[in-house]
Enzyme design. Structure first.
Site, short mmCIF file in Angstrom:
data_model
loop_
_atom_site.label_atom_id
_atom_site.label_comp_id
_atom_site.label_asym_id
_atom_site.label_seq_id
_atom_site.Cartn_x
_atom_site.Cartn_y
_atom_site.Cartn_z
N HIS A 140 0.84 -1.19 0.00
CA HIS A 140 0.00 0.00 0.00
C HIS A 140 0.88 1.25 0.00
O HIS A 140 2.05 1.21 0.38
CB HIS A 140 -0.86 0.06 1.27
CG HIS A 140 -1.74 -1.12 1.51
ND1 HIS A 140 -3.07 -1.14 1.20
CD2 HIS A 140 -1.46 -2.34 2.05
CE1 HIS A 140 -3.59 -2.31 1.54
NE2 HIS A 140 -2.63 -3.06 2.06
N GLU A 206 2.44 -0.92 4.49
CA GLU A 206 2.22 0.46 4.09
C GLU A 206 3.57 1.13 3.82
O GLU A 206 4.48 1.05 4.65
CB GLU A 206 1.48 1.24 5.18
CG GLU A 206 0.03 0.83 5.38
CD GLU A 206 -0.91 1.49 4.38
OE1 GLU A 206 -0.45 2.33 3.58
OE2 GLU A 206 -2.12 1.16 4.41
N HIS A 246 -2.40 -3.14 -3.51
CA HIS A 246 -3.81 -3.00 -3.14
C HIS A 246 -4.66 -2.82 -4.40
O HIS A 246 -5.80 -3.29 -4.46
CB HIS A 246 -3.98 -1.80 -2.20
CG HIS A 246 -5.28 -1.79 -1.47
ND1 HIS A 246 -5.65 -0.78 -0.61
CD2 HIS A 246 -6.33 -2.67 -1.47
CE1 HIS A 246 -6.86 -1.03 -0.11
NE2 HIS A 246 -7.28 -2.17 -0.62
N ASP A 258 -2.75 1.70 -5.21
CA ASP A 258 -1.55 1.34 -4.43
C ASP A 258 -0.75 0.23 -5.10
O ASP A 258 -1.33 -0.68 -5.67
CB ASP A 258 -1.96 0.82 -3.04
CG ASP A 258 -2.87 1.75 -2.28
OD1 ASP A 258 -3.79 2.30 -2.89
OD2 ASP A 258 -2.69 1.90 -1.07
#
Length: 273
Positions: A140, A206, A246, A258
């Site tokens: 992400h 992330e 993502h 993402d």
């Protein structure tokens, strides 16, 4: 003199016995098997350089992921179907390979498999995987370039979002949720076109980036991400095709972009394969 002769003879006998113990086991082994025949297969792969002694020591006589990976690599090198099943063709190829003088080489593995240093930053936003195995990794972007604010949001109980790891602009890796827990990062999702609960089966990472496609990911981020992903891929035996963004799993298609249009997937895949 008789003592020296006896010692020399004993040494030759020992050497012969040692070399003769490395041989191809009978065909018919697969992942999940265990016992002396599996250990025999592992010893053969150590001799040929497809496994290390350390890998065998961690699971002697157990046909697990590392033994399967070594077998598939061997099968590929010998132009055999890479099934991961040790059948008659693999046995014949192994016998032939062991009959040749060999110099053990360091086996090639995805990355180095070592977990990089992580900074603990626990988030309360997680629940149970309910017995689901980890078989995927989802990348992400955080939608900003402010790692401190991004992490604060994922640690806020009111946000309802989290990930297992966050890779900041300087390459520092923060762990917010334990691997064994279900982090909240993927939302409504599918994998390869099949609807599924990605949160239950994946690790979410992330990467601090605004996702615009204009802000470069940093050198430190790529290095940290490569090491982290290599470790996770090896630890959980994640197929390369299941290391996704993502954007690849979000439903409906186009809901997410993402990890960003300018993310260098080729560099990451090269680093972990």
């Amino acid at each position: 003199m008789s003592i020296r002769l006896s010692t020399a003879t004993s040494a030759r006998t020992t050497a012969t016995a040692t070399s003769s113990t490395v041989s191809a086991p009978p065909a018919g082994l697969r992942k999940g098997d265990s016992g002396p025949k599996v250990k025999q297969l592992q010893d053969a792969f150590v001799k040929l350089g497809y496994m290390t002694k350390a890998q065998v020591a961690s699971g002697p006589g157990i046909f697990g992921s590392q033994t399967e990976a070594a077998l598939k690599k061997f099968q590929g090198d010998k132009k055999l179907p890479t099934t991961g099943y040790y059948g008659e063709q693999s046995q014949a190829a192994l016998k032939k390979a062991l009959a040749k003088p060999t110099t053990p080489t360091t086996p090639t593995t995805p990355g180095n498999g070592t977990k990089p240093a992580v900074i603990s930053a626990p988030s309360p936003n997680y629940d149970s995987r309910n017995g689901k195995d980890i078989d995927s990794i989802v990348m992400h972007h955080t939608a900003s370039n402010d790692g401190k604010a991004d992490m604060s949001w994922m640690r806020n109980p009111k946000s309802g979002v989290s990930a297992h790891y966050m890779v900041d602009r300087d390459g520092k890796i923060y762990q917010l949720v334990g691997d064994d827990k279900r982090a909240w990062h993927a939302g409504k999702s599918e994998l390869h076109g099949v609807p599924t609960d990605m949160n239950a089966r994946s690790i979410g990472i992330e990467i601090v980036n605004d996702g615009s496609g204009k802000t470069p990911f940093t050198e430190a981020q790529y290095k940290a991400l490569t090491q982290l992903t290599s470790h996770l891929k090896q630890k959980y035996d994640v197929p390369m095709k299941n290391i996704v963004g993502h954007a690849d799993v979000a439903v409906p298609k186009g809901r997410k972009n993402d990890p960003a249009p300018n993310f260098d997937w080729a560099r990451l895949r090269k680093g972990i394969s």
